[in-house]
Scaffold this motif. Sequence first.
Motif, short mmCIF file in Angstrom:
data_model
loop_
_atom_site.label_atom_id
_atom_site.label_comp_id
_atom_site.label_asym_id
_atom_site.label_seq_id
_atom_site.Cartn_x
_atom_site.Cartn_y
_atom_site.Cartn_z
N PRO A 1 40.91 3.38 52.43
CA PRO A 1 40.12 4.29 51.48
C PRO A 1 41.17 5.31 50.63
O PRO A 1 42.11 5.81 51.06
N ILE A 2 40.58 5.65 49.47
CA ILE A 2 41.19 6.74 48.61
C ILE A 2 40.56 7.99 48.91
O ILE A 2 39.45 8.13 48.87
N THR A 3 41.28 8.83 49.51
CA THR A 3 40.82 10.29 49.78
C THR A 3 41.18 11.33 48.74
O THR A 3 41.98 11.03 47.65
N VAL A 4 40.56 12.39 48.67
CA VAL A 4 40.55 13.45 47.76
C VAL A 4 42.26 13.83 47.67
O VAL A 4 42.77 14.06 46.55
N SER A 5 42.98 13.91 48.81
CA SER A 5 44.31 14.65 48.66
C SER A 5 45.37 13.66 48.34
O SER A 5 46.26 13.77 47.75
N GLN A 6 45.02 12.27 48.30
CA GLN A 6 45.84 11.41 47.71
C GLN A 6 46.23 11.42 46.23
O GLN A 6 47.43 11.58 45.87
N PRO A 7 45.03 11.30 45.42
CA PRO A 7 45.33 11.73 43.99
C PRO A 7 45.82 12.89 43.59
O PRO A 7 46.75 13.20 42.68
N LEU A 8 45.30 13.96 44.44
CA LEU A 8 46.00 15.52 44.35
C LEU A 8 47.37 15.54 44.50
O LEU A 8 48.07 16.17 43.70
N CYS A 9 47.94 14.83 45.73
CA CYS A 9 49.08 14.97 45.86
C CYS A 9 50.23 14.13 44.63
O CYS A 9 51.20 14.67 44.53
N ASP A 10 49.57 13.20 44.41
CA ASP A 10 50.23 12.26 43.42
C ASP A 10 50.51 13.20 42.17
O ASP A 10 51.35 13.40 41.39
N TYR A 11 49.36 13.87 41.93
CA TYR A 11 49.46 15.13 40.62
C TYR A 11 50.55 15.86 40.70
O TYR A 11 51.43 16.43 40.07
N LEU A 12 50.55 16.65 42.06
CA LEU A 12 51.42 17.62 42.34
C LEU A 12 53.04 17.22 42.26
O LEU A 12 53.85 18.00 41.81
N GLU B 1 42.46 22.45 36.11
CA GLU B 1 43.43 21.61 35.86
C GLU B 1 43.52 20.44 37.09
O GLU B 1 43.77 19.23 36.94
N ALA B 2 43.44 20.92 38.34
CA ALA B 2 43.82 19.96 39.45
C ALA B 2 42.37 18.92 39.64
O ALA B 2 42.67 17.80 39.73
N GLU B 3 41.27 19.44 39.22
CA GLU B 3 40.14 18.66 39.29
C GLU B 3 40.48 17.60 38.03
O GLU B 3 39.80 16.54 38.28
N HIS B 4 40.73 18.02 36.94
CA HIS B 4 40.95 17.18 35.95
C HIS B 4 41.69 15.90 36.14
O HIS B 4 41.49 14.80 35.73
N ALA B 5 43.17 16.30 36.74
CA ALA B 5 44.15 15.26 37.14
C ALA B 5 43.61 14.33 38.06
O ALA B 5 43.83 13.08 37.98
N VAL B 6 42.72 14.71 39.17
CA VAL B 6 42.16 13.84 40.22
C VAL B 6 41.12 12.94 39.38
O VAL B 6 41.22 11.80 39.71
N ASN B 7 40.42 13.52 38.52
CA ASN B 7 39.46 12.76 37.95
C ASN B 7 40.00 11.73 37.00
O ASN B 7 39.60 10.59 37.06
N VAL B 8 40.92 11.93 36.43
CA VAL B 8 41.80 10.87 35.56
C VAL B 8 42.15 9.77 36.30
O VAL B 8 42.18 8.65 35.93
N ARG B 9 42.92 10.20 37.45
CA ARG B 9 43.53 8.98 38.37
C ARG B 9 42.11 8.15 38.89
O ARG B 9 42.39 7.22 39.13
N ARG C 1 34.03 18.03 42.39
CA ARG C 1 34.52 19.38 42.20
C ARG C 1 34.56 20.11 43.56
O ARG C 1 35.72 20.65 43.83
N ARG C 2 33.58 19.77 44.28
CA ARG C 2 33.72 20.31 45.77
C ARG C 2 34.77 19.87 46.48
O ARG C 2 35.26 20.69 47.19
N ALA C 3 35.18 18.54 46.31
CA ALA C 3 36.45 17.95 47.18
C ALA C 3 37.66 18.67 46.95
O ALA C 3 38.37 18.95 47.62
N VAL C 4 37.77 18.65 45.72
CA VAL C 4 39.05 19.27 45.08
C VAL C 4 39.30 20.61 45.58
O VAL C 4 40.29 21.25 46.21
N ARG C 5 38.34 21.67 45.44
CA ARG C 5 38.37 22.84 45.72
C ARG C 5 38.49 23.09 47.27
O ARG C 5 39.32 24.06 47.61
N ARG C 6 37.61 22.32 47.96
CA ARG C 6 37.87 22.52 49.52
C ARG C 6 39.50 22.05 49.80
O ARG C 6 40.12 22.76 50.72
N ALA C 7 39.97 20.98 49.29
CA ALA C 7 41.52 20.54 49.47
C ALA C 7 42.43 21.80 49.20
O ALA C 7 43.34 21.91 49.86
#
Length: 822
Positions: free
Chosen positions: A692-703, A715-723, A744-750
């Motif tokens: 499974p692909i979790t919220v932190s995986q594309p978020l860390c890829d962005y970072l 900006e973080a939400e947009h980057a995760v959404n694009v991926r 949005r909720r998942a990214v902000r919690r992370a």
Amino acid sequence: MREITAERRVGFVNVYAFSVSFQNAALMTIVVPEALLRLDYANHTTTLARLAAISSLIAMIVPPAAGIWSDRWRIRGIGRKAFLLAGGGLNVAGLLGMSVSPSLEVYTPFLLLAMVGGGVAIAGYQALWSESVPPETRGSAAGVRGAAVLLGNVAGLVFSGMMGERAVLAMAAVLAAGLLLTALQVHEDAERRAPGAAGADQEQGVVVDLSRPPLGRSRDFIRVFWAQGFVSFGMMLLMTFVFYFFTDVLQVQNAARQTSYVAVLALGGAAFASLYIGRVSDRTVRRNLVAAASVPMAGAAVGFALLGEETWKEPVWLAILALFFGIGYGAYTSTGWALAIDKLPNPNNTARDLGFWEMATTLPTVLAPAVGGWVLSQYAHNLPLGYRILFILTGGAILAGGIAALRVGRPVRLPLGVLALRLIVALGLVAVLSCTCRLRVFGRIPGQKKSELIISNHLHDIDGMFIPPCLALRNPLRHPLCFVASKRLFEPGFLVTRAPGLLRLVNRLNLGGLFYMLGARPIENMPLSRPLISYAYDTLRLHGNLPAEEVFTEEALRRVGAPAGSKLKDLWSPRVLQAAQQSASLLDLREPYRSEFRARQRSVIRAQLEALEKEIRAGASLFMTPEGRLSDTGYVKRFRMALPRLQALAQARSLIGISYDPYARRRLSVYVRFAPWREEFDAFTQIRAVRPITVSQPLCDYLLEEKPERFTAEEAEHAVNVRLRQLPPGAFPVPELSGRRGLRRAVRRALREMVRQGVLARDGDAFRPGTVRTCRKFRNVPDMLLHLRNTYRDTLAALDELRRAEEEASPGAAECGSHLKS
């Protein structure tokens, strides 16, 4: 030259088997019954039953007792041949005394002396045979032994049929000749060994001893014992009273000759069957041949019972049934013995265990004459009916032995207590993990099909704490579930690495037996380096409590802080144990232990893999993580060589993709996905793709990819959404990422959790990188952000590989990975 030497050894080691069979075939069936007609005619049936029972009782007790002493003296350098010669000498003396006995009072003590001597000799001989014949040719050698036994039976019956009770002199001569030939021509290693030590020829047994509790090791040997016991019971029913069947029912004038005629037909053909089937058993599953051998034996016995009284007197029917019986008997004689040697629980107790196996041959001979005599006494007014019942009992007992042999190597149904324990532990683990983690399960949990192989990637200890309980609770009453675990779980002190606060309570605690009962099966997953305390444990088991400086180098002991003069057991003391859990290599061992471990390593792993293969062949479901080690990078590690061997045996297969997200919520999020296993594609690629692909995986890829010095939540939400929009078909993003509001909720919690753990820092309404890159929930991972980014990219790469593989396999087909959505 070596092959000739090996063949000669196999020949000479089986000479004594011929001699013993020459004696045993007719001693209690022709020689003693005919002697009783002279010495005690009025009570010959009752006296025979009594002597047979007493003689069998001696033969039942003496071999195990002599075997125990033989094993003990073997350690002191006194070989098996000492027992063979001493017991054989008593046996010969008893036979000579029987030949000159004028009365029953003199005859009986000499008969019992012969039985005692034979029991002592057989204890040494059986152990000598098992230690002289290599395992890879055991079936062929057992076939030669079976042929020797059968030819000895034929020769003994022929001589006894012609000479009557005077054949006892021939028995003494043949026994003495065979005894000397075997003792002089077969050489044995009489090297002194410390208790528990093992040489190279015993590596496999030592591996089993270190890996499995005694109950697991002896289970199959007990089944072989029951198989031999049932067959021996049936054979003794037939052999004890067949002489009187010809005398009392068929009214044959020369009953000894008629008994010999039927027996020679059966045993002569059986000798050829033994040679052929013995060779075949080296290339196939031996238990199946043992079970199949019981069918013609039981069929012949029951068929003879169903014949009419006139047909009994026709030689043609006697010959057909005798040959049919002989085919089965020949096959059983060779394969049954080889199977018993295969399933010996402990190589250091060979003579003792084979003595108990011999009890399976002799114990029924105590019971069978009494049972047969009782049956015939109940039908004294109608002896033909009594013998029919006797023959049916013979067939039923032999068939029961075949059924028992079929269970060898198969898992037993769990006792209710063990099943209840497994369910309680499974429920407890699931409850505890549900409280400490956020568990999400997707897909259909496999229902434990017969011989099913289930594999997953390996990221955390929770893999082994959650997946087996899930599988067990899915269908606890179906096929037994086993799971592969590190051999460290079966060593004392392992819990210290997981619960350091309980050091003084668990430093010497070994829960290996409990883990095995719960379904764990050991595998050596650290072949190149492992904790120093693990080397100490194996050395302790093999050689005793040696001084530590004799086993380990001075540098290794200094590194763990072992006091001067410490012995191996002292390494489990609280002040040393934690340091001794550090990784060590073979270079930290002194000679000869370094060479011993290096030589044993391959045999250890081979024996453990064979145990896993045996579980699958027996129908058990097996869960394993083929990487063998926790991934510290996020990439799935190379699969170990065990997987192809187990995959080839499995009748059903399933995949599990596991992802962890330490930032999705305050509690560790665990995502487990069950998916089908497509045989046409590589398992390594599939298991990477099903994660499974979790919220932190594309978020860390962005970072890590864009490396923003300062960024906002939008900006973080947009980057995760694009991926997520760019995910290839077949990707499985977790459900909380679906929809704009959910994402949005998942990214902000992370982001908030990353701030709490120090991975990010607040900068007004924005965020900037923090100073922490590790995670206390993943102590083996040096960089958690890189770990999650690697997992994300590895999953996408695997999906792309699957797409290309499917396009190459079937051009124009639907895009690869759609099957993973099921």
